[in-house]
Enzyme design. Structure first.
Site, short mmCIF file in Angstrom:
data_model
loop_
_atom_site.label_atom_id
_atom_site.label_comp_id
_atom_site.label_asym_id
_atom_site.label_seq_id
_atom_site.Cartn_x
_atom_site.Cartn_y
_atom_site.Cartn_z
CG ASN A 145 -5.39 -7.73 -5.90
OD1 ASN A 145 -5.76 -7.31 -6.71
ND2 ASN A 145 -6.33 -7.38 -4.93
CB THR A 205 13.78 3.58 12.82
OG1 THR A 205 13.88 5.12 13.27
CG2 THR A 205 14.68 2.43 13.58
CB THR A 251 -0.65 -0.01 1.23
OG1 THR A 251 -1.56 -0.65 0.94
CG2 THR A 251 -1.97 0.99 1.39
CD GLN A 301 -2.15 -11.18 -5.69
OE1 GLN A 301 -1.72 -12.42 -6.13
NE2 GLN A 301 -2.59 -10.66 -3.84
CB SER A 333 3.62 -6.61 -0.23
OG SER A 333 2.77 -6.87 0.96
CB CYS A 367 -8.31 -4.04 0.87
SG CYS A 367 -6.28 -5.20 0.64
#
Ligand SMILES: *Cc1c(COP(=O)(O)O)cnc(C)c1O
Length: 368
Positions: free
Chosen positions: A126, A214, A47, A154, A176, A301
């Site tokens: 997806n 970080t 995202t 994907q 991802s 989602c």
């Protein structure tokens, strides 16, 4: 997390260990993608990478009064591009797709305007698994000198990628970790050297001053290992999964009034998406879950939203049929016994749900 707790941006020795771990993971990602380590930027996931690519390009190139970008991407979780256009005055062109969800590179080329600043097309969908002609689209983008972004979340581990080979015209690529069996909440954006893009996260100087915050050291290390494993034997993985998938597909298509959504061949090896007429996908999902089978309707989602999937609408599935859709995806943990079990359970559940549906008239009854 216990022995190497140091902050990678600090200078003390346990910090340096963290830094080394981050750089090793960066090299693994670069190697898996045919990129250079300096072109990999860690983010919190797919995202964020998509948001960065789209908004970062839009803001960087707005200065040039070029303000049009377009999109056949519709990121799964939010209408990102709509938000860009509503809040900032960018124009967005949505390209149509064919009945399988494919973007036509010629149609894309015809839609390019003088002020187009970005082209974004997802690599593989997806929900329905359709694989887009990314190399051809990249070629068009390159010929017109327009940056090209692809959401390859994907694709990783399913399609061999080579950013210095067949994907050489891709300028930005989102990935991802949890989609290739790595930890959740970590991802990356590949940005080709020389591509103009603004920061999305502002603050510290991490990630060569391009992405503040970080580093998620443990997540990054996990993702580094995961991409190594996921890309070690893509063909072997696909062969095993495709074989199970095709048997499952053939078995399910024997159920009357059921159709496969997405392209019959140009699809991810583990993806199946069906529509069953006269029933609700959600009821089907819940009954399958009771039997120990995990499936989904639209995307993970958007579950909870009531409308039919925008992906199924885009490929022309009528809303009443889209409501009866079910997505089954196979992964490394699945076995032939799982396929047998689904083929035993699913037709029965479909039959039960149809029996209580006020709309269902078995074909034999209709003929009378
Ligand atoms: C899952 C997914 C995303 C979102 O990735 P997160 O890491 O969960 O934020 C984006 N694009 C596609 C195609 C996806 O499948």
């Amino acid at each position: 997390m216990k022995e190497h707790f140091g902050n990678p941006s600090s200078l003390y020795s346990i910090g340096r260990e963290g830094k080394e771990a981050v750089e090793t993971a960066r090299e693994k990602l670069a190697k898996a993608l045919g990129a250079r380590p300096e072109e990999i930027y860690f983010t919190s996931g797919g995202t964020e990478s998509d948001n960065w690519a789209v908004k970062g390009t839009a803001f960087a190139r707005r200065k040039k009064r070029k303000a049009h970008y377009y999109h056949a991407n519709r990121t799964p979780c939010s209408p990102l591009s709509l938000r860009v256009s509503r809040n900032t005055g960018f124009d967005v062109t949505y390209l149509p797709v064919d009945e399988y969800g494919l973007v036509d590179p010629a149609e894309l080329e015809a839609a390019i305007r003088e002020d187009t600043i970005l082209i974004s097309v997802m690599y593989a969908n997806n929900e329905i698994g359709t694989i887009e002609p990314v190399s051809e689209i990249g070629k068009v983008a390159r010929e017109h000198g327009i940056p090209f972004h692809t959401d390859a979340v994907q694709a990783i581990g399913n399609i061999p990628l080579d950013l210095s080979g067949k994907e050489r015209d891709v300028d930005m690529l989102s990935l991802s970790s949890h989609k290739f069996y790595g930890p959740k909440g970590i991802g990356a954006l590949y940005i080709r050297d020389g591509i103009e893009i603004d920061n999305y996260m502002h603050g510290g100087a991490q990630e060569r001053e391009k992405r503040a915050g970080t580093e998620n050291v443990a997540g990054i290390m996990g993702m580094g290992k995961a991409i190594e494993l996921a890309t070690a034997n893509i063909e072997g993985h696909n062969e095993k999964i495709r074989k199970m998938r095709d048997r499952l597909r053939a078995g399910i298509l024997e159920i009357p009034e059921c159709r496969l959504n997405g392209h019959p061949e140009k699809r991810l090896s583990g993806n199946l998406n069906f529509s069953f007429e006269y029933i609700e996908g959600e009821s089907l999902l819940l009954m399958l879950d009771q039997m120990g089978i995990c499936s989904s309707t639209g995307s993970a989602c958007s579950s909870g939203s009531l409308g039919p999937s925008h992906v199924l609408s885009a490929i022309g599935v009528p809303p009443e049929i889209a409501q009866g859709s079910l997505r089954l995806t196979l992964g490394d943990a699945n076995t032939e016994e799982d396929i047998n079990y689904v083929l035993e359970v699913l037709p029965e559940i479909v039959g039960k749900l149809r029996a209580i549906s006020p709309f269902y008239k078995p074909a034999s009854v209709c003929e009378k």
